[in-house]
Design an enzyme around this catalytic site. Structure first.
Site, PDB file in Angstrom:
ATOM      1  N   ALA A   4      31.751  40.561  39.049  1.00 23.24           N
ATOM      2  CA  ALA A   4      30.605  39.731  38.678  1.00 23.24           C
ATOM      3  C   ALA A   4      29.370  40.554  38.315  1.00 23.24           C
ATOM      4  O   ALA A   4      28.248  40.043  38.392  1.00 23.24           O
ATOM      5  CB  ALA A   4      30.277  38.766  39.822  1.00 23.24           C
ATOM      6  N   GLY A  60      37.957  51.555  46.848  1.00 23.89           N
ATOM      7  CA  GLY A  60      37.472  50.633  47.871  1.00 23.89           C
ATOM      8  C   GLY A  60      38.117  50.806  49.223  1.00 23.89           C
ATOM      9  O   GLY A  60      37.525  50.432  50.247  1.00 23.89           O
ATOM     10  N   GLU A 110      47.565  53.718  35.110  1.00 26.95           N
ATOM     11  CA  GLU A 110      46.996  52.406  35.417  1.00 26.95           C
ATOM     12  C   GLU A 110      48.091  51.351  35.306  1.00 26.95           C
ATOM     13  O   GLU A 110      48.789  51.278  34.294  1.00 26.95           O
ATOM     14  CB  GLU A 110      45.847  52.086  34.458  1.00 26.95           C
ATOM     15  CG  GLU A 110      45.372  50.647  34.451  1.00 26.95           C
ATOM     16  CD  GLU A 110      44.915  50.157  35.816  1.00 26.95           C
ATOM     17  OE1 GLU A 110      45.395  49.092  36.244  1.00 26.95           O
ATOM     18  OE2 GLU A 110      44.092  50.847  36.455  1.00 26.95           O
ATOM     19  N   VAL A 136      52.629  53.219  39.749  1.00 27.07           N
ATOM     20  CA  VAL A 136      53.098  54.327  40.588  1.00 27.07           C
ATOM     21  C   VAL A 136      53.880  53.751  41.762  1.00 27.07           C
ATOM     22  O   VAL A 136      53.360  52.938  42.532  1.00 27.07           O
ATOM     23  CB  VAL A 136      51.916  55.181  41.082  1.00 27.07           C
ATOM     24  CG1 VAL A 136      52.401  56.255  42.059  1.00 27.07           C
ATOM     25  CG2 VAL A 136      51.215  55.835  39.897  1.00 27.07           C
ATOM     26  N   GLY A 181      38.591  46.785  38.548  1.00 33.79           N
ATOM     27  CA  GLY A 181      37.795  45.621  38.915  1.00 33.79           C
ATOM     28  C   GLY A 181      36.584  45.386  38.040  1.00 33.79           C
ATOM     29  O   GLY A 181      36.011  44.292  38.052  1.00 33.79           O
ATOM     30  N   GLY A 202      36.466  53.984  41.383  1.00 34.59           N
ATOM     31  CA  GLY A 202      36.766  55.319  41.912  1.00 34.59           C
ATOM     32  C   GLY A 202      37.522  56.180  40.932  1.00 34.59           C
ATOM     33  O   GLY A 202      37.201  57.357  40.724  1.00 34.59           O
ATOM     34  N   HIS A 209      36.440  40.931  48.064  1.00 32.74           N
ATOM     35  CA  HIS A 209      36.082  42.315  48.407  1.00 32.74           C
ATOM     36  C   HIS A 209      36.993  42.814  49.524  1.00 32.74           C
ATOM     37  O   HIS A 209      36.590  42.913  50.682  1.00 32.74           O
ATOM     38  CB  HIS A 209      34.610  42.386  48.838  1.00 32.74           C
ATOM     39  CG  HIS A 209      33.658  41.913  47.789  1.00 32.74           C
ATOM     40  ND1 HIS A 209      32.481  41.244  48.065  1.00 32.74           N
ATOM     41  CD2 HIS A 209      33.717  42.007  46.437  1.00 32.74           C
ATOM     42  CE1 HIS A 209      31.852  40.952  46.939  1.00 32.74           C
ATOM     43  NE2 HIS A 209      32.581  41.413  45.932  1.00 32.74           N
TER      44      HIS A 209
END
Length: 567
Positions: free
Chosen positions: A91, A502, A35, A227, A86, A16, A469
Protein backbone atom coordinates in the site's frame (compact mmCIF):
# COMPACT_ATOMS: atom_id res chain seq x y z
CA UNK A 1 35.00 -17.12 -6.42
CA UNK A 2 35.43 -17.73 -10.14
CA UNK A 3 34.86 -21.46 -9.62
CA UNK A 4 31.19 -20.68 -8.90
CA UNK A 5 28.47 -19.77 -11.39
CA UNK A 6 27.90 -16.55 -9.46
CA UNK A 7 29.54 -14.72 -6.60
CA UNK A 8 26.19 -14.20 -4.87
CA UNK A 9 22.78 -15.75 -5.47
CA UNK A 10 19.85 -13.76 -4.09
CA UNK A 11 16.61 -15.67 -3.50
CA UNK A 12 13.71 -13.25 -3.89
CA UNK A 13 13.43 -9.72 -5.26
CA UNK A 14 11.41 -7.80 -2.68
CA UNK A 15 12.62 -5.01 -0.42
CA UNK A 16 15.49 -7.11 0.96
CA UNK A 17 16.46 -8.89 -2.25
CA UNK A 18 16.45 -5.90 -4.57
CA UNK A 19 18.51 -3.78 -2.17
CA UNK A 20 21.00 -6.63 -1.80
CA UNK A 21 21.25 -7.10 -5.56
CA UNK A 22 21.99 -3.44 -6.30
CA UNK A 23 24.39 -2.78 -3.45
CA UNK A 24 26.40 -5.97 -3.99
CA UNK A 25 26.64 -5.30 -7.73
CA UNK A 26 27.93 -1.80 -6.92
CA UNK A 27 30.60 -3.46 -4.78
CA UNK A 28 31.79 -5.59 -7.67
CA UNK A 29 30.05 -8.93 -7.07
CA UNK A 30 28.51 -11.05 -9.81
CA UNK A 31 24.91 -11.27 -8.61
CA UNK A 32 22.04 -13.45 -9.85
CA UNK A 33 18.48 -13.23 -8.49
CA UNK A 34 15.89 -16.01 -8.54
CA UNK A 35 12.26 -14.92 -8.20
CA UNK A 36 9.33 -17.34 -7.91
CA UNK A 37 6.87 -14.84 -9.40
CA UNK A 38 6.55 -13.40 -12.86
CA UNK A 39 7.78 -10.07 -14.16
CA UNK A 40 5.25 -7.25 -14.53
CA UNK A 41 5.48 -4.12 -16.58
CA UNK A 42 2.88 -1.46 -15.78
CA UNK A 43 0.42 -2.64 -18.43
CA UNK A 44 0.66 -6.25 -17.22
CA UNK A 45 -1.12 -5.69 -13.92
CA UNK A 46 -4.75 -6.69 -13.54
CA UNK A 47 -7.28 -3.95 -14.20
CA UNK A 48 -9.29 -5.12 -11.19
CA UNK A 49 -8.84 -7.81 -8.56
CA UNK A 50 -11.33 -10.06 -10.38
CA UNK A 51 -8.67 -10.89 -12.99
CA UNK A 52 -7.45 -13.90 -11.00
CA UNK A 53 -4.65 -14.93 -13.37
CA UNK A 54 -2.95 -11.55 -13.02
CA UNK A 55 -3.95 -10.82 -9.43
CA UNK A 56 -3.92 -14.04 -7.38
CA UNK A 57 -0.80 -16.15 -6.80
CA UNK A 58 -1.85 -19.78 -7.31
CA UNK A 59 0.84 -21.15 -9.62
CA UNK A 60 -0.50 -24.72 -9.61
CA UNK A 61 -3.65 -23.25 -11.21
CA UNK A 62 -1.56 -21.10 -13.60
CA UNK A 63 -2.44 -17.92 -11.73
CA UNK A 64 0.77 -15.90 -11.50
CA UNK A 65 -0.53 -12.71 -9.94
CA UNK A 66 0.84 -10.40 -7.27
CA UNK A 67 -1.35 -11.43 -4.32
CA UNK A 68 -0.30 -14.41 -2.21
CA UNK A 69 -2.73 -15.78 0.40
CA UNK A 70 -1.42 -18.33 2.93
CA UNK A 71 -2.98 -19.91 6.01
CA UNK A 72 -1.53 -21.19 9.26
CA UNK A 73 -3.51 -22.47 12.25
CA UNK A 74 -3.03 -19.12 14.01
CA UNK A 75 -3.18 -16.58 11.18
CA UNK A 76 -4.16 -15.95 7.57
CA UNK A 77 -1.50 -14.11 5.58
CA UNK A 78 -1.49 -11.69 2.65
CA UNK A 79 1.87 -11.32 0.86
CA UNK A 80 3.30 -10.33 -2.51
CA UNK A 81 4.70 -12.14 -5.56
CA UNK A 82 6.61 -11.12 -8.67
CA UNK A 83 9.82 -9.35 -9.62
CA UNK A 84 9.72 -6.57 -7.06
CA UNK A 85 8.09 -8.75 -4.41
CA UNK A 86 5.73 -7.04 -2.01
CA UNK A 87 6.33 -3.63 -3.61
CA UNK A 88 4.02 -4.66 -6.44
CA UNK A 89 0.93 -4.97 -4.24
CA UNK A 90 1.77 -3.18 -1.01
CA UNK A 91 0.00 0.00 0.00
CA UNK A 92 2.98 2.36 -0.62
CA UNK A 93 3.06 3.28 3.09
CA UNK A 94 6.54 3.94 4.45
CA UNK A 95 6.62 4.71 8.17
CA UNK A 96 9.66 4.52 10.41
CA UNK A 97 8.56 2.70 13.60
CA UNK A 98 8.73 4.22 17.06
CA UNK A 99 11.09 3.57 20.00
CA UNK A 100 9.33 0.38 21.14
CA UNK A 101 10.57 -1.45 18.05
CA UNK A 102 14.23 -0.48 18.46
CA UNK A 103 14.08 -1.12 22.21
CA UNK A 104 12.60 -4.61 22.05
CA UNK A 105 14.49 -6.96 24.38
CA UNK A 106 15.13 -9.48 21.60
CA UNK A 107 17.81 -7.32 19.98
CA UNK A 108 18.17 -4.03 21.89
CA UNK A 109 21.20 -5.24 23.85
CA UNK A 110 23.32 -5.61 20.71
CA UNK A 111 23.55 -1.97 19.65
CA UNK A 112 21.61 1.30 19.49
CA UNK A 113 19.55 0.23 16.51
CA UNK A 114 17.78 3.54 16.03
CA UNK A 115 21.09 5.38 15.75
CA UNK A 116 22.74 2.71 13.64
CA UNK A 117 19.85 2.38 11.19
CA UNK A 118 18.93 6.08 10.93
CA UNK A 119 21.20 6.97 7.97
CA UNK A 120 19.97 3.88 6.13
CA UNK A 121 16.35 4.89 6.70
CA UNK A 122 17.21 8.18 5.00
CA UNK A 123 18.78 6.37 2.05
CA UNK A 124 15.74 4.10 1.81
CA UNK A 125 13.40 7.11 1.80
CA UNK A 126 15.33 8.75 -1.04
CA UNK A 127 15.50 5.55 -3.06
CA UNK A 128 11.78 4.84 -2.58
CA UNK A 129 10.74 8.44 -3.23
CA UNK A 130 8.90 9.01 0.03
CA UNK A 131 6.43 11.89 0.18
CA UNK A 132 6.23 12.62 3.91
CA UNK A 133 2.54 13.56 3.80
CA UNK A 134 0.43 12.49 0.85
CA UNK A 135 -1.87 15.13 -0.70
CA UNK A 136 -5.00 12.95 -1.01
CA UNK A 137 -8.10 14.48 0.56
CA UNK A 138 -11.73 13.37 0.43
CA UNK A 139 -14.57 11.91 2.50
CA UNK A 140 -12.49 9.00 3.84
CA UNK A 141 -9.70 11.26 5.03
CA UNK A 142 -12.21 13.53 6.79
CA UNK A 143 -13.92 10.49 8.30
CA UNK A 144 -10.63 9.30 9.79
CA UNK A 145 -9.90 12.77 11.13
CA UNK A 146 -13.34 12.85 12.78
CA UNK A 147 -13.01 9.34 14.22
CA UNK A 148 -9.66 10.24 15.79
CA UNK A 149 -11.36 13.23 17.42
CA UNK A 150 -14.31 11.09 18.51
CA UNK A 151 -11.90 8.72 20.25
CA UNK A 152 -10.07 11.59 21.93
CA UNK A 153 -6.83 11.05 20.00
CA UNK A 154 -7.16 13.77 17.36
CA UNK A 155 -3.60 14.99 18.00
CA UNK A 156 -2.25 11.66 16.70
CA UNK A 157 -3.99 11.95 13.32
CA UNK A 158 -1.68 12.40 10.34
CA UNK A 159 -1.40 11.85 6.61
CA UNK A 160 0.70 8.83 5.68
CA UNK A 161 4.18 8.99 4.12
CA UNK A 162 3.96 7.19 0.79
CA UNK A 163 6.20 6.11 -2.08
CA UNK A 164 4.18 7.59 -4.96
CA UNK A 165 4.95 10.10 -7.70
CA UNK A 166 2.11 12.62 -7.65
CA UNK A 167 3.29 15.14 -10.25
CA UNK A 168 0.58 16.13 -12.74
CA UNK A 169 -2.15 13.49 -12.79
CA UNK A 170 -1.73 11.14 -15.75
CA UNK A 171 1.20 13.04 -17.27
CA UNK A 172 4.41 11.11 -18.05
CA UNK A 173 7.71 12.88 -17.43
CA UNK A 174 11.39 11.96 -17.43
CA UNK A 175 12.69 10.44 -14.22
CA UNK A 176 12.12 13.02 -11.43
CA UNK A 177 14.07 11.17 -8.71
CA UNK A 178 17.56 10.24 -9.89
CA UNK A 179 18.78 13.06 -12.08
CA UNK A 180 17.19 11.51 -15.15
CA UNK A 181 18.98 8.17 -14.71
CA UNK A 182 15.84 6.23 -13.70
CA UNK A 183 12.66 5.26 -15.55
CA UNK A 184 10.11 7.80 -16.76
CA UNK A 185 7.19 8.32 -14.36
CA UNK A 186 3.51 9.20 -14.64
CA UNK A 187 1.61 11.32 -12.13
CA UNK A 188 -0.77 9.50 -9.78
CA UNK A 189 -4.43 9.49 -10.81
CA UNK A 190 -5.62 8.44 -7.33
CA UNK A 191 -7.42 5.43 -8.81
CA UNK A 192 -7.01 3.47 -5.55
CA UNK A 193 -5.70 0.29 -7.16
CA UNK A 194 -2.20 0.45 -5.65
CA UNK A 195 -2.62 -3.02 -4.10
CA UNK A 196 -3.82 -4.64 -7.32
CA UNK A 197 -0.83 -3.24 -9.20
CA UNK A 198 -0.23 0.30 -10.44
CA UNK A 199 -0.96 0.39 -14.18
CA UNK A 200 -0.38 4.16 -14.24
CA UNK A 201 3.34 4.08 -13.43
CA UNK A 202 3.08 6.37 -10.39
CA UNK A 203 3.82 3.85 -7.66
CA UNK A 204 7.46 3.69 -6.64
CA UNK A 205 7.78 -0.07 -6.86
CA UNK A 206 11.22 -1.63 -6.70
CA UNK A 207 11.11 -1.94 -10.49
CA UNK A 208 11.39 1.86 -10.62
CA UNK A 209 14.49 2.18 -8.45
CA UNK A 210 16.60 -0.64 -6.98
CA UNK A 211 15.88 -3.22 -9.68
CA UNK A 212 16.22 -0.74 -12.55
CA UNK A 213 19.69 0.28 -11.36
CA UNK A 214 20.77 -3.26 -10.49
CA UNK A 215 19.95 -4.40 -14.03
CA UNK A 216 22.03 -1.55 -15.42
CA UNK A 217 24.96 -3.08 -13.54
CA UNK A 218 24.36 -6.49 -15.08
CA UNK A 219 22.31 -8.22 -12.37
CA UNK A 220 19.96 -10.82 -13.87
CA UNK A 221 16.53 -11.20 -12.27
CA UNK A 222 15.27 -14.62 -13.35
CA UNK A 223 11.49 -14.86 -12.88
CA UNK A 224 9.26 -17.91 -12.41
CA UNK A 225 12.04 -19.91 -10.73
CA UNK A 226 11.18 -21.31 -7.31
CA UNK A 227 14.12 -22.30 -5.10
CA UNK A 228 13.37 -25.76 -3.71
CA UNK A 229 16.69 -26.77 -2.16
CA UNK A 230 19.89 -25.29 -0.77
CA UNK A 231 23.03 -27.27 -0.05
CA UNK A 232 26.40 -26.24 1.37
CA UNK A 233 29.25 -27.57 -0.75
CA UNK A 234 32.12 -29.50 0.88
CA UNK A 235 34.77 -26.93 -0.05
CA UNK A 236 32.60 -23.87 0.64
CA UNK A 237 29.87 -22.12 -1.25
CA UNK A 238 26.35 -23.32 -1.98
CA UNK A 239 24.36 -25.19 -4.56
CA UNK A 240 20.89 -23.73 -5.16
CA UNK A 241 18.24 -25.86 -6.84
CA UNK A 242 15.31 -24.26 -8.65
CA UNK A 243 12.20 -25.46 -10.47
CA UNK A 244 9.78 -23.79 -12.84
CA UNK A 245 7.12 -22.13 -10.70
CA UNK A 246 3.80 -23.95 -10.81
CA UNK A 247 5.03 -26.84 -12.96
CA UNK A 248 3.18 -30.11 -12.40
CA UNK A 249 5.30 -32.43 -14.55
CA UNK A 250 8.04 -30.67 -16.53
CA UNK A 251 9.64 -28.95 -13.57
CA UNK A 252 12.84 -28.00 -15.46
CA UNK A 253 14.95 -28.65 -12.37
CA UNK A 254 18.27 -26.77 -12.43
CA UNK A 255 21.16 -26.02 -10.10
CA UNK A 256 23.46 -23.04 -9.75
CA UNK A 257 26.38 -22.40 -7.41
CA UNK A 258 27.58 -19.32 -5.57
CA UNK A 259 30.16 -18.44 -2.95
CA UNK A 260 27.44 -16.73 -0.89
CA UNK A 261 23.65 -16.75 -0.79
CA UNK A 262 21.21 -14.08 0.36
CA UNK A 263 17.76 -15.38 1.30
CA UNK A 264 15.15 -12.69 0.69
CA UNK A 265 12.06 -14.64 -0.36
CA UNK A 266 9.78 -12.95 2.16
CA UNK A 267 8.93 -14.43 5.54
CA UNK A 268 6.82 -17.24 4.11
CA UNK A 269 9.29 -18.17 1.37
CA UNK A 270 12.44 -17.89 3.47
CA UNK A 271 10.99 -19.82 6.40
CA UNK A 272 9.62 -22.52 4.08
CA UNK A 273 13.03 -23.02 2.47
CA UNK A 274 14.96 -23.01 5.76
CA UNK A 275 12.55 -25.43 7.44
CA UNK A 276 12.83 -27.72 4.42
CA UNK A 277 16.63 -27.55 4.45
CA UNK A 278 16.74 -28.10 8.22
CA UNK A 279 14.51 -31.19 7.94
CA UNK A 280 16.89 -32.58 5.31
CA UNK A 281 19.90 -32.00 7.59
CA UNK A 282 21.53 -29.72 5.04
CA UNK A 283 22.62 -26.95 7.45
CA UNK A 284 23.50 -28.81 10.65
CA UNK A 285 24.71 -25.73 12.56
CA UNK A 286 21.53 -23.72 11.99
CA UNK A 287 19.98 -22.35 15.17
CA UNK A 288 17.13 -24.27 16.76
CA UNK A 289 15.31 -20.96 17.18
CA UNK A 290 14.19 -21.05 13.53
CA UNK A 291 10.51 -20.09 13.45
CA UNK A 292 10.50 -18.68 16.99
CA UNK A 293 9.34 -15.06 17.33
CA UNK A 294 7.37 -15.08 14.10
CA UNK A 295 5.33 -11.89 14.17
CA UNK A 296 2.04 -10.76 12.67
CA UNK A 297 2.57 -7.09 13.59
CA UNK A 298 -0.14 -7.88 16.18
CA UNK A 299 -2.55 -7.09 13.40
CA UNK A 300 -6.26 -7.07 12.62
CA UNK A 301 -8.16 -6.10 9.48
CA UNK A 302 -11.74 -4.92 9.58
CA UNK A 303 -13.71 -1.91 8.44
CA UNK A 304 -16.96 -0.16 7.85
CA UNK A 305 -19.24 -0.49 4.83
CA UNK A 306 -22.48 1.04 3.68
CA UNK A 307 -25.31 -1.34 3.04
CA UNK A 308 -26.16 0.40 -0.24
CA UNK A 309 -24.25 3.57 -1.01
CA UNK A 310 -25.88 6.42 -2.93
CA UNK A 311 -24.74 6.74 -6.52
CA UNK A 312 -22.70 9.86 -5.74
CA UNK A 313 -20.62 8.11 -3.05
CA UNK A 314 -17.20 6.80 -4.09
CA UNK A 315 -14.73 6.02 -1.31
CA UNK A 316 -12.18 4.44 -3.65
CA UNK A 317 -10.45 7.65 -4.78
CA UNK A 318 -6.95 8.19 -3.43
CA UNK A 319 -3.89 6.04 -2.83
CA UNK A 320 -4.31 2.82 -0.88
CA UNK A 321 -3.57 4.21 2.60
CA UNK A 322 -3.80 7.93 3.24
CA UNK A 323 -4.29 8.56 6.99
CA UNK A 324 -3.64 7.07 10.40
CA UNK A 325 -4.04 7.70 14.11
CA UNK A 326 -3.05 6.02 17.38
CA UNK A 327 -5.86 4.77 19.59
CA UNK A 328 -3.33 4.43 22.41
CA UNK A 329 0.45 4.21 22.73
CA UNK A 330 0.56 0.66 21.33
CA UNK A 331 -2.28 0.62 18.75
CA UNK A 332 -2.09 2.22 15.29
CA UNK A 333 -5.06 2.43 12.87
CA UNK A 334 -4.92 3.20 9.13
CA UNK A 335 -7.60 3.47 6.48
CA UNK A 336 -7.18 1.19 3.45
CA UNK A 337 -8.91 1.17 0.05
CA UNK A 338 -9.10 -0.71 -3.23
CA UNK A 339 -9.96 0.96 -6.53
CA UNK A 340 -13.34 0.95 -8.22
CA UNK A 341 -14.21 -2.50 -9.50
CA UNK A 342 -11.62 -4.30 -7.36
CA UNK A 343 -14.12 -6.04 -5.14
CA UNK A 344 -12.68 -9.57 -4.93
CA UNK A 345 -11.12 -9.06 -1.48
CA UNK A 346 -14.62 -8.40 -0.19
CA UNK A 347 -15.05 -12.16 -0.26
CA UNK A 348 -12.80 -12.31 2.83
CA UNK A 349 -14.99 -9.89 4.79
CA UNK A 350 -18.14 -10.35 6.81
CA UNK A 351 -19.89 -8.94 9.89
CA UNK A 352 -17.85 -7.87 12.91
CA UNK A 353 -18.47 -10.07 15.96
CA UNK A 354 -17.44 -9.66 19.58
CA UNK A 355 -13.97 -11.14 20.05
CA UNK A 356 -14.61 -11.85 23.75
CA UNK A 357 -17.01 -14.63 22.85
CA UNK A 358 -16.09 -18.28 22.56
CA UNK A 359 -16.12 -19.87 19.13
CA UNK A 360 -19.69 -21.02 19.72
CA UNK A 361 -20.61 -17.57 21.04
CA UNK A 362 -19.20 -15.81 18.00
CA UNK A 363 -21.02 -18.19 15.67
CA UNK A 364 -24.26 -17.54 17.56
CA UNK A 365 -23.74 -13.76 17.44
CA UNK A 366 -22.93 -13.89 13.73
CA UNK A 367 -26.00 -15.98 12.97
CA UNK A 368 -28.20 -13.62 14.98
CA UNK A 369 -26.87 -10.53 13.17
CA UNK A 370 -27.30 -12.20 9.80
CA UNK A 371 -30.84 -13.46 10.44
CA UNK A 372 -32.01 -10.06 11.65
CA UNK A 373 -30.80 -8.33 8.46
CA UNK A 374 -29.87 -10.99 5.90
CA UNK A 375 -30.03 -8.71 2.86
CA UNK A 376 -28.11 -5.87 4.49
CA UNK A 377 -25.51 -8.23 5.93
CA UNK A 378 -24.94 -9.82 2.53
CA UNK A 379 -24.60 -6.47 0.79
CA UNK A 380 -22.02 -5.28 3.33
CA UNK A 381 -19.45 -7.77 2.13
CA UNK A 382 -20.59 -9.09 -1.20
CA UNK A 383 -22.76 -6.44 -2.83
CA UNK A 384 -21.79 -4.44 -5.91
CA UNK A 385 -19.39 -1.50 -5.56
CA UNK A 386 -17.84 -2.94 -2.38
CA UNK A 387 -14.61 -0.99 -2.85
CA UNK A 388 -16.49 2.26 -3.48
CA UNK A 389 -18.54 2.07 -0.28
CA UNK A 390 -16.10 0.48 2.16
CA UNK A 391 -13.41 1.91 4.43
CA UNK A 392 -11.05 -0.86 5.49
CA UNK A 393 -9.29 -0.51 8.85
CA UNK A 394 -5.77 -1.83 9.31
CA UNK A 395 -4.96 -2.13 13.03
CA UNK A 396 -1.34 -2.76 14.13
CA UNK A 397 0.32 -2.96 17.54
CA UNK A 398 3.80 -2.85 19.06
CA UNK A 399 2.93 -5.46 21.73
CA UNK A 400 5.40 -8.29 22.33
CA UNK A 401 3.44 -11.27 21.08
CA UNK A 402 4.36 -13.94 18.56
CA UNK A 403 3.69 -17.33 17.10
CA UNK A 404 6.17 -20.16 16.61
CA UNK A 405 6.32 -21.57 13.07
CA UNK A 406 7.66 -25.06 12.48
CA UNK A 407 7.98 -27.43 9.55
CA UNK A 408 5.83 -30.54 9.42
CA UNK A 409 6.39 -33.27 6.87
CA UNK A 410 3.21 -34.17 5.01
CA UNK A 411 2.94 -36.30 1.90
CA UNK A 412 6.71 -36.13 1.44
CA UNK A 413 6.90 -32.32 1.67
CA UNK A 414 7.71 -30.02 4.57
CA UNK A 415 4.87 -27.61 5.17
CA UNK A 416 4.60 -24.79 7.69
CA UNK A 417 2.42 -24.97 10.77
CA UNK A 418 2.16 -22.73 13.85
CA UNK A 419 1.47 -22.53 17.55
CA UNK A 420 1.28 -19.68 20.05
CA UNK A 421 4.73 -18.38 20.87
CA UNK A 422 6.70 -16.14 23.22
CA UNK A 423 5.02 -13.28 25.07
CA UNK A 424 1.32 -12.57 25.23
CA UNK A 425 -0.82 -14.81 23.00
CA UNK A 426 -1.00 -13.56 19.43
CA UNK A 427 -4.33 -11.70 19.38
CA UNK A 428 -7.35 -13.30 17.77
CA UNK A 429 -9.00 -9.86 17.99
CA UNK A 430 -8.00 -6.38 19.19
CA UNK A 431 -10.46 -4.51 21.44
CA UNK A 432 -9.05 -1.10 20.45
CA UNK A 433 -9.44 -2.12 16.81
CA UNK A 434 -13.10 -3.09 17.26
CA UNK A 435 -13.73 0.22 19.04
CA UNK A 436 -12.20 2.10 16.11
CA UNK A 437 -14.09 0.08 13.49
CA UNK A 438 -17.43 0.71 15.17
CA UNK A 439 -16.62 4.43 15.41
CA UNK A 440 -15.77 4.40 11.69
CA UNK A 441 -19.09 2.75 10.88
CA UNK A 442 -20.96 5.42 12.83
CA UNK A 443 -19.15 8.25 11.05
CA UNK A 444 -19.54 6.59 7.64
CA UNK A 445 -23.30 6.69 8.08
CA UNK A 446 -23.07 10.46 8.52
CA UNK A 447 -20.76 10.86 5.52
CA UNK A 448 -22.90 8.83 3.11
CA UNK A 449 -26.38 9.25 4.52
CA UNK A 450 -26.77 5.47 4.23
CA UNK A 451 -27.09 2.64 6.71
CA UNK A 452 -23.69 1.19 7.62
CA UNK A 453 -22.41 -1.94 9.32
CA UNK A 454 -19.10 -2.73 11.02
CA UNK A 455 -17.15 -5.48 9.28
CA UNK A 456 -14.48 -8.01 10.11
CA UNK A 457 -13.03 -11.03 8.33
CA UNK A 458 -14.26 -14.60 8.09
CA UNK A 459 -11.09 -15.81 9.75
CA UNK A 460 -11.75 -13.67 12.81
CA UNK A 461 -15.15 -15.30 13.26
CA UNK A 462 -13.24 -18.56 13.70
CA UNK A 463 -10.41 -17.07 15.76
CA UNK A 464 -7.91 -16.73 12.88
CA UNK A 465 -6.87 -13.09 12.32
CA UNK A 466 -5.73 -11.75 8.96
CA UNK A 467 -2.36 -10.02 8.58
CA UNK A 468 -0.67 -8.29 5.68
CA UNK A 469 2.60 -8.15 7.63
CA UNK A 470 3.92 -11.65 8.27
CA UNK A 471 7.35 -11.09 9.81
CA UNK A 472 10.17 -12.61 11.82
CA UNK A 473 11.03 -16.19 12.64
CA UNK A 474 14.63 -15.72 11.43
CA UNK A 475 15.39 -13.03 13.94
CA UNK A 476 18.56 -11.22 14.93
CA UNK A 477 20.13 -12.44 18.18
CA UNK A 478 23.43 -12.06 19.99
CA UNK A 479 23.99 -15.82 19.82
CA UNK A 480 22.63 -18.92 18.12
CA UNK A 481 20.70 -19.63 21.32
CA UNK A 482 18.79 -16.35 20.96
CA UNK A 483 18.42 -15.88 17.23
CA UNK A 484 18.89 -17.40 13.79
CA UNK A 485 21.07 -14.63 12.34
CA UNK A 486 23.70 -12.34 13.80
CA UNK A 487 23.65 -8.55 13.76
CA UNK A 488 25.12 -8.56 10.23
CA UNK A 489 22.31 -10.83 8.94
CA UNK A 490 24.60 -13.87 8.67
CA UNK A 491 23.13 -17.23 9.62
CA UNK A 492 24.68 -18.37 12.88
CA UNK A 493 27.06 -21.23 12.07
CA UNK A 494 26.88 -20.52 8.34
CA UNK A 495 28.26 -16.98 7.87
CA UNK A 496 28.20 -17.12 4.06
CA UNK A 497 24.41 -17.53 4.15
CA UNK A 498 22.48 -14.34 4.81
CA UNK A 499 18.81 -13.51 5.51
CA UNK A 500 17.73 -10.03 4.45
CA UNK A 501 13.95 -9.69 4.31
CA UNK A 502 10.88 -9.46 6.54
CA UNK A 503 11.79 -12.65 8.36
CA UNK A 504 14.73 -10.75 9.91
CA UNK A 505 12.36 -8.21 11.52
CA UNK A 506 12.83 -9.03 15.19
CA UNK A 507 9.86 -7.28 16.87
CA UNK A 508 6.37 -6.01 16.10
CA UNK A 509 6.63 -2.54 14.57
CA UNK A 510 3.08 -1.25 14.96
CA UNK A 511 3.59 0.30 11.51
CA UNK A 512 4.00 -0.84 7.92
CA UNK A 513 7.34 -2.72 7.67
CA UNK A 514 8.59 -2.03 4.13
CA UNK A 515 10.78 0.96 4.97
CA UNK A 516 12.36 -0.92 7.86
CA UNK A 517 13.09 -4.00 5.73
CA UNK A 518 14.73 -1.69 3.19
CA UNK A 519 16.77 0.15 5.84
CA UNK A 520 17.96 -3.09 7.45
CA UNK A 521 18.99 -4.36 4.02
CA UNK A 522 20.84 -1.12 3.26
CA UNK A 523 22.77 -1.41 6.52
CA UNK A 524 23.56 -5.10 6.03
CA UNK A 525 24.92 -4.48 2.53
CA UNK A 526 26.86 -1.37 3.62
CA UNK A 527 28.79 -3.62 6.01
CA UNK A 528 29.82 -6.09 3.29
CA UNK A 529 33.34 -5.67 1.93
CA UNK A 530 33.87 -4.84 -1.71
CA UNK A 531 34.61 -7.84 -3.92
CA UNK A 532 38.14 -9.00 -3.17
CA UNK A 533 38.52 -6.64 -0.20
CA UNK A 534 39.10 -7.46 3.45
CA UNK A 535 35.97 -8.20 5.48
CA UNK A 536 35.87 -5.80 8.44
CA UNK A 537 32.89 -7.49 10.05
CA UNK A 538 33.80 -9.40 13.23
CA UNK A 539 33.70 -13.16 12.94
CA UNK A 540 30.86 -14.95 14.68
CA UNK A 541 33.28 -15.99 17.43
CA UNK A 542 34.08 -12.35 18.24
CA UNK A 543 31.96 -9.85 20.18
CA UNK A 544 29.74 -7.53 18.18
CA UNK A 545 31.59 -4.47 16.88
CA UNK A 546 29.79 -1.62 15.22
CA UNK A 547 31.26 -0.65 11.86
CA UNK A 548 31.47 3.01 10.96
CA UNK A 549 29.79 2.82 7.56
CA UNK A 550 28.13 5.64 5.71
CA UNK A 551 24.92 5.18 3.77
CA UNK A 552 25.23 3.95 0.19
CA UNK A 553 24.89 6.26 -2.79
CA UNK A 554 21.59 7.30 -4.31
CA UNK A 555 22.02 7.14 -8.12
CA UNK A 556 22.04 10.53 -9.76
CA UNK A 557 22.10 12.26 -6.38
CA UNK A 558 25.12 11.14 -4.37
CA UNK A 559 28.46 10.14 -5.82
CA UNK A 560 30.67 7.22 -4.84
CA UNK A 561 30.43 4.36 -2.36
CA UNK A 562 31.77 4.89 1.13
CA UNK A 563 34.67 2.86 2.41
CA UNK A 564 33.94 0.40 5.21
CA UNK A 565 35.85 1.45 8.30
CA UNK A 566 36.16 -0.37 11.59
CA UNK A 567 34.87 1.71 14.51
Amino acid sequence: MTRFDHDVIVVGSGFGGSVSALRLAEKGYRVHVFEAGRRFEDDDFAKTSWDARRYIWAPALKCFGVQRIHKLPDVMILAGAGVGGGSLNYANTLYKPGPAFFGDTQWAGITDWDAELSPHYETAKRMLGVVEENPCEGPVEQLMRDVANDLGVGASFRKTPVGVFFGESGKTVDDPYFGGEGPARTGCTECGNCMVGCRVGAKNTLMKNYIAFAEKLGVVFEPLRTVVDLEQLPDGGYRVTTERSGAWVKKDRRTATAAQVVLAAGTWGTQTLLHRVKAAGRLPRMSDTLGVLTRTNSEELGGAATVKAPDNVDLSKGVAITTSFHVDETTHVENVRYGAGSNAMGLLTTLLVNGDNSAAGKAKEFLGLFLRQPLNASRTAWGPRWSERTVIALVMQTLDNSITVSGRRRFGKVRLTSSQGHGEPNPKWIPQGHKSIRAMAARLSEVTGAKTMAGGTWGEVFGIPLTAHFLGGVVIGDSAERGVIDAYHRLWGHPDLHVVDGSAISANLGANPSLTITAQAERAMACWPGAGERDERPTQDEPYRRLDVAAARVPGVDLGLPAVRSA
